[in-house]
Write a protein that holds these residues in place. Structure first.
Motif, PDB file in Angstrom:
ATOM      1  N   GLY A   1       0.684  -1.406  -0.114  1.00 17.14           N
ATOM      2  CA  GLY A   1       0.026   0.059   0.406  1.00 17.14           C
ATOM      3  C   GLY A   1       0.852   1.309  -0.230  1.00 17.14           C
ATOM      4  N   VAL A   2       0.180   2.244   0.655  1.00 13.35           N
ATOM      5  CA  VAL A   2       0.850   3.940   0.337  1.00 13.35           C
ATOM      6  C   VAL A   2      -0.045   4.938   1.300  1.00 13.35           C
ATOM      7  N   ASN A   3       1.077   5.652   2.004  1.00 13.87           N
ATOM      8  CA  ASN A   3       0.758   6.625   2.677  1.00 13.87           C
ATOM      9  C   ASN A   3       0.096   7.939   1.467  1.00 13.87           C
ATOM     10  N   MET A   4      -0.684   8.341   2.398  1.00 14.54           N
ATOM     11  CA  MET A   4      -1.157   9.299   0.614  1.00 14.54           C
ATOM     12  C   MET A   4      -0.490  10.645   1.339  1.00 14.54           C
ATOM     13  N   LEU A   5      -0.165  10.736   2.506  1.00 20.53           N
ATOM     14  CA  LEU A   5       0.414  12.079   3.554  1.00 20.53           C
ATOM     15  C   LEU A   5       1.746  12.339   3.022  1.00 20.53           C
ATOM     16  N   ASN A   6       2.464  11.216   2.375  1.00 17.56           N
ATOM     17  CA  ASN A   6       3.966  11.136   2.438  1.00 17.56           C
ATOM     18  C   ASN A   6       4.347  10.671   1.140  1.00 17.56           C
ATOM     19  N   GLN A   7       3.490   9.875   0.195  1.00 17.31           N
ATOM     20  CA  GLN A   7       4.192   8.579  -1.300  1.00 17.31           C
ATOM     21  C   GLN A   7       4.407   8.007  -0.766  1.00 17.31           C
ATOM     22  N   GLN A   8       4.769   7.222   0.995  1.00 11.76           N
ATOM     23  CA  GLN A   8       5.256   6.594   1.202  1.00 11.76           C
ATOM     24  C   GLN A   8       5.202   5.165   1.065  1.00 11.76           C
ATOM     25  N   PRO A   9       5.844   4.246   0.084  1.00 13.93           N
ATOM     26  CA  PRO A   9       4.914   2.354   0.507  1.00 13.93           C
ATOM     27  C   PRO A   9       4.988   2.609   1.969  1.00 13.93           C
ATOM     28  N   CYS A  10       4.145   1.308   1.678  1.00  5.83           N
ATOM     29  CA  CYS A  10       4.012   0.424   2.687  1.00  5.83           C
ATOM     30  C   CYS A  10       3.553  -0.925   3.054  1.00  5.83           C
ATOM     31  N   VAL A  11       3.184  -1.758   4.195  1.00  7.65           N
ATOM     32  CA  VAL A  11       2.273  -3.255   4.184  1.00  7.65           C
ATOM     33  C   VAL A  11       1.523  -2.947   4.764  1.00  7.65           C
ATOM     34  N   ILE A  12       0.412  -3.043   4.583  1.00  6.63           N
ATOM     35  CA  ILE A  12      -1.193  -3.483   5.102  1.00  6.63           C
ATOM     36  C   ILE A  12      -1.327  -4.615   5.718  1.00  6.63           C
ATOM     37  N   LYS A  13      -0.899  -5.249   6.891  1.00  8.92           N
ATOM     38  CA  LYS A  13      -1.291  -5.825   7.100  1.00  8.92           C
ATOM     39  C   LYS A  13      -2.643  -5.979   8.075  1.00  8.92           C
ATOM     40  N   VAL A  14      -3.731  -6.738   7.564  1.00 13.46           N
ATOM     41  CA  VAL A  14      -5.641  -6.718   7.449  1.00 13.46           C
ATOM     42  C   VAL A  14      -5.594  -8.708   8.907  1.00 13.46           C
ATOM     43  N   LEU A  15      -5.709  -7.602  10.002  1.00 17.71           N
ATOM     44  CA  LEU A  15      -5.968  -8.771  10.995  1.00 17.71           C
ATOM     45  C   LEU A  15      -7.454 -10.126  11.010  1.00 17.71           C
ATOM     46  N   LYS A  16      -7.146 -11.049  10.783  1.00 19.75           N
ATOM     47  CA  LYS A  16      -7.817 -12.081  10.906  1.00 19.75           C
ATOM     48  C   LYS A  16      -8.879 -12.208  12.557  1.00 19.75           C
ATOM     49  N   PRO A  17      -9.912 -12.378  12.488  1.00 23.34           N
ATOM     50  CA  PRO A  17     -10.878 -12.182  13.563  1.00 23.34           C
ATOM     51  C   PRO A  17     -10.288 -12.776  14.524  1.00 23.34           C
ATOM     52  N   VAL A  18      -8.921 -12.393  15.491  1.00 23.35           N
ATOM     53  CA  VAL A  18      -8.853 -13.209  16.761  1.00 23.35           C
ATOM     54  C   VAL A  18      -9.096 -12.497  18.451  1.00 23.35           C
ATOM     55  N   LYS A  19      -8.774 -13.265  19.516  1.00 26.86           N
ATOM     56  CA  LYS A  19      -8.373 -13.402  20.451  1.00 26.86           C
ATOM     57  C   LYS A  19      -7.905 -11.377  20.542  1.00 26.86           C
ATOM     58  N   ILE A  20      -9.036 -10.453  21.378  1.00 23.78           N
ATOM     59  CA  ILE A  20      -7.746  -9.508  21.214  1.00 23.78           C
ATOM     60  C   ILE A  20      -6.495  -9.218  21.877  1.00 23.78           C
ATOM     61  N   LYS A  21      -6.681 -10.408  22.730  1.00 22.44           N
ATOM     62  CA  LYS A  21      -5.325 -10.059  23.635  1.00 22.44           C
ATOM     63  C   LYS A  21      -3.713 -10.199  22.757  1.00 22.44           C
ATOM     64  N   LYS A  22      -4.312 -11.513  21.488  1.00 29.17           N
ATOM     65  CA  LYS A  22      -3.374 -11.682  21.323  1.00 29.17           C
ATOM     66  C   LYS A  22      -2.567 -10.445  20.014  1.00 29.17           C
ATOM     67  N   ILE A  23      -3.889 -10.240  19.271  1.00 32.71           N
ATOM     68  CA  ILE A  23      -3.996  -7.790  19.402  1.00 32.71           C
ATOM     69  C   ILE A  23      -2.848  -7.251  19.356  1.00 32.71           C
ATOM     70  N   PHE A  24      -3.553  -7.370  21.379  1.00 34.04           N
ATOM     71  CA  PHE A  24      -2.647  -6.433  21.780  1.00 34.04           C
ATOM     72  C   PHE A  24      -0.842  -7.105  21.809  1.00 34.04           C
ATOM     73  N   ARG A  25      -0.759  -8.154  22.716  1.00 28.43           N
ATOM     74  CA  ARG A  25       0.249  -8.503  22.763  1.00 28.43           C
ATOM     75  C   ARG A  25       1.396  -8.267  21.411  1.00 28.43           C
ATOM     76  N   GLU A  26       0.899  -8.689  20.230  1.00 28.35           N
ATOM     77  CA  GLU A  26       1.677  -7.882  18.972  1.00 28.35           C
ATOM     78  C   GLU A  26       2.318  -6.624  18.786  1.00 28.35           C
ATOM     79  N   VAL A  27       0.627  -6.252  19.115  1.00 32.89           N
ATOM     80  CA  VAL A  27       1.392  -4.511  19.223  1.00 32.89           C
ATOM     81  C   VAL A  27       1.969  -4.218  20.032  1.00 32.89           C
ATOM     82  N   LYS A  28       1.799  -4.748  21.333  1.00 36.09           N
ATOM     83  CA  LYS A  28       3.058  -3.959  22.600  1.00 36.09           C
ATOM     84  C   LYS A  28       4.231  -4.320  21.914  1.00 36.09           C
ATOM     85  N   ILE A  29       4.902  -5.504  21.544  1.00 36.14           N
ATOM     86  CA  ILE A  29       5.683  -5.840  21.428  1.00 36.14           C
ATOM     87  C   ILE A  29       6.434  -5.220  19.749  1.00 36.14           C
ATOM     88  N   LEU A  30       5.400  -5.065  18.757  1.00 37.19           N
ATOM     89  CA  LEU A  30       5.946  -3.979  17.921  1.00 37.19           C
ATOM     90  C   LEU A  30       6.318  -3.099  18.074  1.00 37.19           C
TER      91      LEU A  30
END
Ligand code: ATP
Length: 322
Positions: A50-79
């Motif tokens: 994908g692309v960030n339209m504010l600065n035209q910077q390329p990026c990768v968009i990882k759309v999460l499938k429904p999983v436990k919210i705890k797992k999402i919190f963990r991945e985000v906090k770690i990242l």
């Protein structure tokens, strides 16, 4: 058992650092990002370029499938804890679809060349270079109190034109706390360490070093993957056929573990195979005493005997130039 290194990495940091269950995500604005094309899919996500339209910077968009919210919190906090560290994929932003509320992670993009194309072309200096990059990422993550738990070629993005390596997919990663029992249902079968296969719950950072050893052995001996089990059960058999059963039994004894009945019925005594027996006409150019010694010190049943990421970086294989 307790990790030989970085055992108190989390305890000496404030609680907010590792207590991922009690924290609030700050959401960015999804309209800033535009999807260009689909580049991959995982068990837990669909991934787009994908692309960030504010600065035209390329990026990768990882759309999460429904999983436990705890797992999402963990991945985000770690990242968030690791972003900015050497060769760690950078998390740029975190957004939600307006209606569905489905979360998506926005990452730096790596122009990855598939490992099945790339690895067979590696010479010794490529191995030295890229595994130095990977071990640097792991030593950093471990020093920050985090075990990746899914190190494998599919999670290592390499752009050979920029000589850039990034460790991705922190979805199974976990904070290390000494003495805590962890779930052994992590990592992907071919890269699972013996601790996971014998149900040793008190594992640590050294799990990642087994996976690195399995990757190096696969590339050096041109045997991808190096341990190919048809099931988790068979995975340990494949390991035992190479490392031998004597060391397996001493490992179990040291940690007070017993193999399940199904193993006792089928596991014959296997001798330890010499690493040199994997040398063929086709892989000889990659094999030398240093790389064999490195593999030998990573692929140990006993996780406490394996080189740590820092020790591996100081190994002769990486420090000798020729
Ligand atoms: P898995 O089922 O392996 O756990 P997952 O759902 O957790 O996967 P990721 O491994 O993070 O998802 O991403 C899936 C795939 O998308 C990767 O194997 C890779 O091919 C691609 N990908 C992810 N992040 C990036 C990135 N930053 N740059 C380039 N490609 C990427």
């Amino acid at each position: 058992s307790i990790s030989r290194v970085y055992a108190d990495a989390n305890e000496r940091r404030p609680r907010e650092y590792w207590d991922y269950e009690n924290y609030e995500i700050e959401w960015g604005n999804i309209i800033n990002y535009e999807i260009i094309s689909k580049i991959g899919r995982g068990k837990y996500s669909e991934v787009f370029s994908g692309v960030n339209m504010l600065n035209q910077q390329p990026c990768v968009i990882k759309v999460l499938k429904p999983v436990k919210i705890k797992k999402i919190f963990r991945e985000v906090k770690i990242l968030q804890n690791l972003t900015g560290g050497p060769n760690i994929i950078a998390l740029f932003d975190l957004v939600r679809e307006t209606n569905s509320k489905i979360p998506a992670l926005i990452f730096e993009e790596v122009k990855n060349v598939e490992f099945r194309t790339l690895y067979p072309k590696f010479k010794k200096n490529d191995l030295q270079y890229y595994f130095t990059q990977l071990l640097t990422a792991l030593d950093y993550s471990h020093s920050m109190g985090i075990i990746h738990r899914d190190v494998k070629p599919q999670n290592i993005m390499i752009d050979p034109f920029q000589k850039k390596l990034r460790l991705i997919d922190w979805g199974l990663a976990e904070f290390y706390h000494p003495g805590v029992d962890y779930n052994v249902r992590v990592a992907s079968r071919y890269h699972k360490g013996p601790e996971l296969l014998v149900n040793l719950n008190q594992y640590d950072y050294s799990l990642d070093l087994w996976s690195v050893g399995a990757m190096i052995a696969a590339i050096v001996f041109k045997k991808e993957p190096f341990f190919r089990g048809d099931s988790n059960f068979d995975q340990l058999i494949k390991i035992a056929k190479i490392l031998g059963t004597d060391d397996l039994y001493s490992y179990l004894k040291k940690y007070g573990l017993k193999l399940s009945k199904e193993y006792v019925e089928v596991l014959e005594p296997y001798p330890r195979k010499a690493w040199n027996s994997f040398v063929t006409e086709n892989n000889r150019y990659l094999v030398d005493d240093d790389v064999i010694d490195l593999i030998d010190n990573l692929l140990r049943y006993d996780h406490q005997e394996r080189l740590t990421a820092k020790e591996a970086l100081q190994h002769r294989f990486f420090t000798s130039l020729d």
